[in-house]
Design an enzyme around this catalytic site. Structure first.
Site, mmCIF file in Angstrom:
data_model
loop_
_atom_site.group_PDB
_atom_site.id
_atom_site.type_symbol
_atom_site.label_atom_id
_atom_site.label_comp_id
_atom_site.label_asym_id
_atom_site.label_seq_id
_atom_site.Cartn_x
_atom_site.Cartn_y
_atom_site.Cartn_z
ATOM 1 N N GLU A 111 -12.590 4.987 5.130
ATOM 2 C CA GLU A 111 -12.726 4.350 6.293
ATOM 3 C C GLU A 111 -13.988 4.687 7.195
ATOM 4 O O GLU A 111 -14.276 3.853 8.224
ATOM 5 C CB GLU A 111 -11.643 4.411 7.183
ATOM 6 C CG GLU A 111 -10.237 4.074 6.583
ATOM 7 C CD GLU A 111 -8.807 4.744 7.098
ATOM 8 O OE1 GLU A 111 -8.048 3.962 7.570
ATOM 9 O OE2 GLU A 111 -8.888 5.950 7.452
ATOM 10 N N GLN A 119 0.854 -1.327 -0.010
ATOM 11 C CA GLN A 119 0.195 -0.019 -0.017
ATOM 12 C C GLN A 119 0.981 1.192 -0.130
ATOM 13 O O GLN A 119 0.378 2.671 -0.128
ATOM 14 C CB GLN A 119 -0.830 0.122 1.021
ATOM 15 C CG GLN A 119 -1.990 -1.058 1.370
ATOM 16 C CD GLN A 119 -2.916 -0.952 2.431
ATOM 17 O OE1 GLN A 119 -3.333 -2.157 2.923
ATOM 18 N NE2 GLN A 119 -3.384 0.134 2.838
ATOM 19 N N ARG A 127 -8.682 -0.532 8.007
ATOM 20 C CA ARG A 127 -9.874 0.594 7.973
ATOM 21 C C ARG A 127 -9.951 1.524 9.375
ATOM 22 O O ARG A 127 -11.062 1.644 9.877
ATOM 23 C CB ARG A 127 -11.106 0.006 7.572
ATOM 24 C CG ARG A 127 -11.315 0.090 5.867
ATOM 25 C CD ARG A 127 -12.613 -0.264 5.517
ATOM 26 N NE ARG A 127 -12.805 0.456 4.089
ATOM 27 C CZ ARG A 127 -13.691 0.211 3.446
ATOM 28 N NH1 ARG A 127 -14.637 -0.911 3.675
ATOM 29 N NH2 ARG A 127 -14.103 0.778 2.394
ATOM 30 N N CYS A 128 -8.798 2.140 9.625
ATOM 31 C CA CYS A 128 -8.917 2.442 11.254
ATOM 32 C C CYS A 128 -8.350 3.903 11.350
ATOM 33 O O CYS A 128 -8.472 4.574 12.354
ATOM 34 C CB CYS A 128 -7.937 1.824 11.649
ATOM 35 S SG CYS A 128 -6.241 1.308 11.314
HETATM 36 N N1 MCN Z 1 -13.766 9.806 -2.841
HETATM 37 C C1 MCN Z 1 -14.714 10.635 -3.638
HETATM 38 N N2 MCN Z 1 -14.831 11.693 -3.077
HETATM 39 C C2 MCN Z 1 -14.613 12.039 -1.818
HETATM 40 C C3 MCN Z 1 -13.741 11.108 -0.999
HETATM 41 C C4 MCN Z 1 -13.265 10.047 -1.519
HETATM 42 O O1 MCN Z 1 -14.876 10.297 -4.724
HETATM 43 N N3 MCN Z 1 -14.804 13.291 -0.960
HETATM 44 C C5 MCN Z 1 -13.180 8.540 -3.541
HETATM 45 C C6 MCN Z 1 -11.651 8.556 -3.563
HETATM 46 O O2 MCN Z 1 -11.342 9.553 -5.046
HETATM 47 C C7 MCN Z 1 -11.332 7.192 -3.896
HETATM 48 C C8 MCN Z 1 -12.137 6.552 -2.718
HETATM 49 O O3 MCN Z 1 -13.218 7.431 -2.826
HETATM 50 O O4 MCN Z 1 -11.450 6.440 -4.954
HETATM 51 C C9 MCN Z 1 -11.519 6.431 -1.327
HETATM 52 O O5 MCN Z 1 -10.791 7.732 -0.986
HETATM 53 P P1 MCN Z 1 -10.190 7.901 0.248
HETATM 54 O O6 MCN Z 1 -11.175 8.476 1.185
HETATM 55 O O7 MCN Z 1 -9.383 9.209 0.077
HETATM 56 O O8 MCN Z 1 -9.295 6.852 0.541
HETATM 57 P P2 MCN Z 1 -8.068 6.157 -0.005
HETATM 58 O O9 MCN Z 1 -8.201 6.183 -1.554
HETATM 59 O O10 MCN Z 1 -6.908 6.747 0.614
HETATM 60 O O11 MCN Z 1 -8.106 4.669 0.291
HETATM 61 C C10 MCN Z 1 -7.919 4.232 1.577
HETATM 62 C C11 MCN Z 1 -8.842 3.615 2.539
HETATM 63 C C12 MCN Z 1 -8.288 2.796 3.719
HETATM 64 S S1 MCN Z 1 -7.258 3.445 4.594
HETATM 65 C C13 MCN Z 1 -8.801 1.450 3.654
HETATM 66 S S2 MCN Z 1 -8.073 0.693 5.014
HETATM 67 C C14 MCN Z 1 -9.650 0.834 2.732
HETATM 68 C C15 MCN Z 1 -10.533 1.673 2.137
HETATM 69 O O12 MCN Z 1 -9.667 2.875 1.736
HETATM 70 N N4 MCN Z 1 -9.421 -0.296 2.052
HETATM 71 C C16 MCN Z 1 -9.965 -0.752 1.177
HETATM 72 N N5 MCN Z 1 -11.214 1.110 1.239
HETATM 73 C C17 MCN Z 1 -11.171 -0.046 0.700
HETATM 74 N N6 MCN Z 1 -11.863 -0.210 -0.374
HETATM 75 C C18 MCN Z 1 -11.506 -1.343 -1.186
HETATM 76 N N7 MCN Z 1 -12.156 -1.725 -2.365
HETATM 77 N N8 MCN Z 1 -10.237 -2.268 -0.994
HETATM 78 C C19 MCN Z 1 -9.563 -1.733 0.152
HETATM 79 O O13 MCN Z 1 -8.610 -2.522 0.455
HETATM 80 CU CU1 CUM Z 2 -5.817 1.735 9.019
HETATM 81 S S1 CUM Z 2 -6.214 0.253 7.585
HETATM 82 MO MO1 CUM Z 2 -6.162 1.921 6.067
HETATM 83 O O1 CUM Z 2 -5.436 2.872 6.866
HETATM 84 O O2 CUM Z 2 -5.040 1.157 5.128
#
Ligand code: MCN
Ligand code: CUM
Length: 781
Positions: free
Chosen positions: A735, A219, A365-366
């Site tokens: 998360e 990741q 997811r924390c």
């Molecule tokens: N998004 C959006 N509008 C927003 C916020 C987010 O359209 N206001 C979209 C983003 O552009 C992205 C998705 O939603 O395509 C998730 O965005 P974001 O909240 O930025 O999170 P990350 O991309 O950094 O993803 C990490 C987060 C974490 S920490 C875990 S743990 C987790 C999660 O995402 N693991 C996942 N969701 C998951 N979903 C899938 N399918 N698989 C995982 O392993």
């Molecule tokens: Cu804490 S699980 Mo996500 O942050 O990859």
């Protein structure tokens, strides 16, 4: 108009990446096969705590097809028997002195096939001398507890850290003056992200060029490359980490695991590529566990207002302290435990302890322990409402931080960017038909039926950094985006983050579409190859949109500024006389005199104003001014069977606010996934241990995940409170539902029994626990 086809923010376009995924054309680690590739399997410890007396590998080495057996002793000769963890501790790569948890990596076999390697494991004879095992922090911190980390010179007990936040004196005073104090002791159990794809790698160290290419489930590929360079001493430019398609991560793929290191060392020593693919049991017992927090919380209430909060916790960190936290914050962001409430005083303290269990990760997811914090405060608020005899919804509203208080500084020092908590809760209550349900609940009770309504109004803190305060092993938490617009107006966006299923290839293209007016289909998003993407800290803690998303918007705006200069040249007009309408510059008052972004892109390589640098590309490193604070209100309705203790979820209403939504469909997908995981955690997921430290939960028969059969239907709602400091007003959401929902499910089951005095049920809330509570409360049938 061209703008409607661009599909920028707010469009629920289908995910680009799914074209290859649903056709079976993804490339996962196990799809990678290199010429001459060998296969590696790991021998794991059957004991939770034992001295390793001797290891005899001769029979395994003699098995035809076995190429090498790697022991801790061999690793030690290359100074690789131990490695640093993401929290600055050390972790055994292969055991040399002792084994410290069941499933710990002891020896590796490298063979021509995975089957031969697996067979050879059984021929290795290890002589263990068992030691007493420690399986919880209370035991671990007792004076006479066996010292688990006797490898560390200064370590004379199992205590790892003590950490405090807030103002103790002010909080004590608030408690002295309160007219009601409520308390809750609870354990957030150890659970596991359990992605579809387990961890693995293919390490390919080329003996001729010394270039190490490591394909791995990562990741955070850039961070992993830096750590590999520091651990192995290989020059960083000679290490290339490629993180291909990833079958889910959920935090499981943030830490560095011994398997990666041994496979790389084996490839280096043997001069051939080595593949290691973890099996399910290996994944469940040795990688990336989550939670295992023993928490005590207290609220002081005066005239219906919460005036103080105390929390203390004991963290079970396992045998090696590997829990990826910003280095200045030993208990992560747990001190956001004041949640959505305007609580004037708070004091939080925590202690970490070593136990004979697998080490932690940033996992599941924390966002750095926000999950535990959210659970504690949302359970505590319900306990307080119950004790005071007031409605839990109204009690929340009375204590919420009000919209005009933002930016709001919490008693433990977080500055919340924006929020409107009451609006989200009111919307959830309205969708639910809360008043009617309360009446139905009362009537049902008369007829001997138990209905429960549970609420949770969570606030998260996501999007690390800013880099001044947030780092991983000293690497500041910024992120990056590199955007290249080609002459034909098509673009490539390269990011320092790395999706595991979140849909970045679609949503980040939409950000570029919004800012530059290039249709989202024309923007290819690339991630995961360190040779090919700018440095970034990776995807976890819902930070991609808050940080890399911001970097994307900023670099697109910079290119738009340059495009304006070129357009002015093409249109023979002054820059100030140009109007920008998505995808097009036109001369003010003469809308027909216009150039599209595609015209400008072509001109960037063919027809430039005098003295302007050619090309339309650039990179931006974004260090956010603050975290983003998404929030929401979840409501769950359950029915509890008085005969069996079984509970069924009748409804789940989830209102989320993550600021501006880039792709509403993807956001809803994220929320539904999280609500499912939250349900699993609340209802069934548990990794537990017997007294000897044997892991119970090492397979999907013992470790239960909800399938579509158990998963309740979800009703979603949204409010939009933009983040004031994010370029497009977006907050993270990945998360939210896993963080916010467990308390809502548990609150619902407790609520069904609350009139008979039940105040707490521990997760996972299995029917036997409910049945026990029904018995004790005199509600059993
Ligand atoms: N998004 C959006 N509008 C927003 C916020 C987010 O359209 N206001 C979209 C983003 O552009 C992205 C998705 O939603 O395509 C998730 O965005 P974001 O909240 O930025 O999170 P990350 O991309 O950094 O993803 C990490 C987060 C974490 S920490 C875990 S743990 C987790 C999660 O995402 N693991 C996942 N969701 C998951 N979903 C899938 N399918 N698989 C995982 O392993
Ligand atoms: Cu804490 S699980 Mo996500 O942050 O990859």
């Amino acid at each position: 108009m061209a703008t409607t086809e661009v599909r920028g923010l707010g469009h629920s376009v289908k995910r680009k990446e799914d074209e290859r995924f649903i056709r079976g054309k993804g490339t996962y680690i196990d799809d990678i096969a290199l010429p001459g590739m060998l296969h590696m399997e790991l021998l794991r410890s059957p004991f939770a705590h034992a001295r390793v007396v001797s290891i005899d590998t001769s029979r395994a080495e003699a098995l035809p097809g076995v190429v090498a057996v790697v022991t801790g002793e061999l690793m030690a000769q290359h100074n690789l028997a131990w490695m640093p963890t993401l929290s600055g501790d050390t972790q055994a790569v292969l055991a040399t002195d002792k084994v410290r948890f069941q499933g710990q990596e002891v020896t590796a076999v490298v063979a021509e096939s995975a089957y031969v390697a697996k067979d050879a494991l059984e021929l290795i004879e290890v002589d263990y001398e068992p030691l007493p095992a420690v399986t919880n922090p209370q035991q671990a911190l007792q004076q006479d507890a066996p010292v688990i980390r006797d490898d560390k010179e200064d370590q004379t007990s199992n205590h790892i850290y003590h950490w405090e936040a807030g103002d103790k004196e002010a909080t004590d005073r608030a408690f002295d003056e309160a007219d009601k104090v409520v308390a809750l002791d609870t354990h957030y159990p150890r659970c596991h992200p359990a992605p579809l794809e387990c961890c693995g790698c293919v390490a390919d160290v080329n003996p001729a060029t010394s270039k190490a290419t490591i394909y791995m489930t990562s990741q955070a590929p850039h961070v992993h490359r830096t750590l590999f360079a520091l651990v192995t001493g290989l020059p960083e430019q000679n290490i290339r980490i490629v993180s291909p398609d990833i079958g889910g991560g959920f935090g499981n793929k943030v830490p560095i695991y011994p398997g990666y290191v041994v496979a790389t060392a084996a490839s280096l020593l043997l001069g051939r590529p080595v593949k290691w693919i973890e099996d399910r049991t290996g994944n469940l017992i040795s990688t990336g566990f989550a939670r295992d927090y023993h928490m005590h919380g207290e609220l002081a209430v005066k005239d219906g207002r919460i005036v103080g909060l105390r929390a203390s916790l004991a963290a079970d960190e396992g045998a090696f302290y590997a829990d990826a936290q910003p280095s200045k914050l030993r208990i992560g962001l747990f001190h956001i435990v004041t949640g959505s409430y305007d609580i004037p005083t708070a004091h939080v303290q925590g202690d970490g302890a070593y136990t004979n269990k697998a080490p932690g990760g940033v996992a599941y997811r924390c966002s750095f322990r926000v999950t535990e914090a959210s659970y504690l405060i949302e359970r505590l608020v319900d306990v307080a409402a119950n004790e005071l005899g007031v409605d839990p919804a109204e009690f929340r509203v009375q204590n919420f931080i009000k919209p005009d208080q933002f930016p709001y500084e919490s008693a433990t020092g977080f500055v919340y960017d924006s929020g409107d908590y009451e609006k989200a809760l009111r919307l959830a209550l309205e969708k639910l038909g809360y008043e009617d349900l309360r009446k139905e609940q009362a009537e049902a009770r008369e007829q001997g039926k138990l209905i429960g309504i549970g609420l949770a109004s969570f606030t998260e803190v996501v999007g690390a950094g800013h880099g001044k305060e947030y780092d991983i092993v000293g690497l500041r938490m910024f992120d990056s985006a590199e955007l290249r617009v080609h002459p034909t107006g098509k673009a490539i966006l390269k990011l320092g983050v790395k999706a595991q299923g979140q849909g970045h290839e679609t949503t980040f293209a939409q950000i570029v579409a919004e800012e530059l007016g290039i249709p989202y289909e024309d923007v290819e998003v690339q991630e995961g190859d360190t040779d090919n993407t700018p440095y970034g800290l990776g995807t976890y803690a819902s930070r991609s949109t808050p940080v890399a998303g911001a970097a994307t918007a900023v670099i697109a705006r910079k290119l738009r500024d340059k495009a304006r200069t070129i357009a002015a040249h093409l249109l023979e007009a002054a820059e100030d006389d140009l109007e920008w309408e998505r995808g097009r510059f036109s001369v003010k008052g003469a809308p027909d005199r216009a150039k599209t972004i595609q015209d400008v892109a072509f001109a960037a390589y063919t027809d430039l104003p005098e003295g302007l640098e050619a090309g339309l590309e650039g990179v931006h490193y974004y260090d956010p001014p603050n975290m983003t604070f998404p929030f929401g209100s979840y409501a769950v309705v359950v029915e509890v069977d008085r005969g069996t203790g079984q509970w069924k979820v009748r409804r789940v209403v989830a209102v989320d606010d993550c600021g501006v939504r880039i792709n509403p469909m993807i956001v809803e997908g994220q929320i539904m996934g999280g609500l499912t995981e939250g349900f699993g955690i609340a209802a069934m997921e548990l990794i537990t241990f017997d007294e000897e430290g044997n892991c119970i939960g090492s397979n999907f028969i013992d470790y239960l995940l909800p399938t579509s059969w158990e998963t309740p239907p979800f009703e979603l709602g949204e409010t939009v409170t933009p983040s004031p400091h994010h370029p497009i007003g977006a907050k993270g959401v990945g998360e939210s539902a896993t963080v916010g929902s467990p308390a809502a499910y548990v609150n619902a089951v407790v609520d069904a029994l609350a009139h008979a005095g039940v105040r707490n049920l521990e997760m996972p809330v299995t029917s036997d626990k409910v049945w026990q509570a029904l018995q004790e409360a005199g509600l059993a049938e």
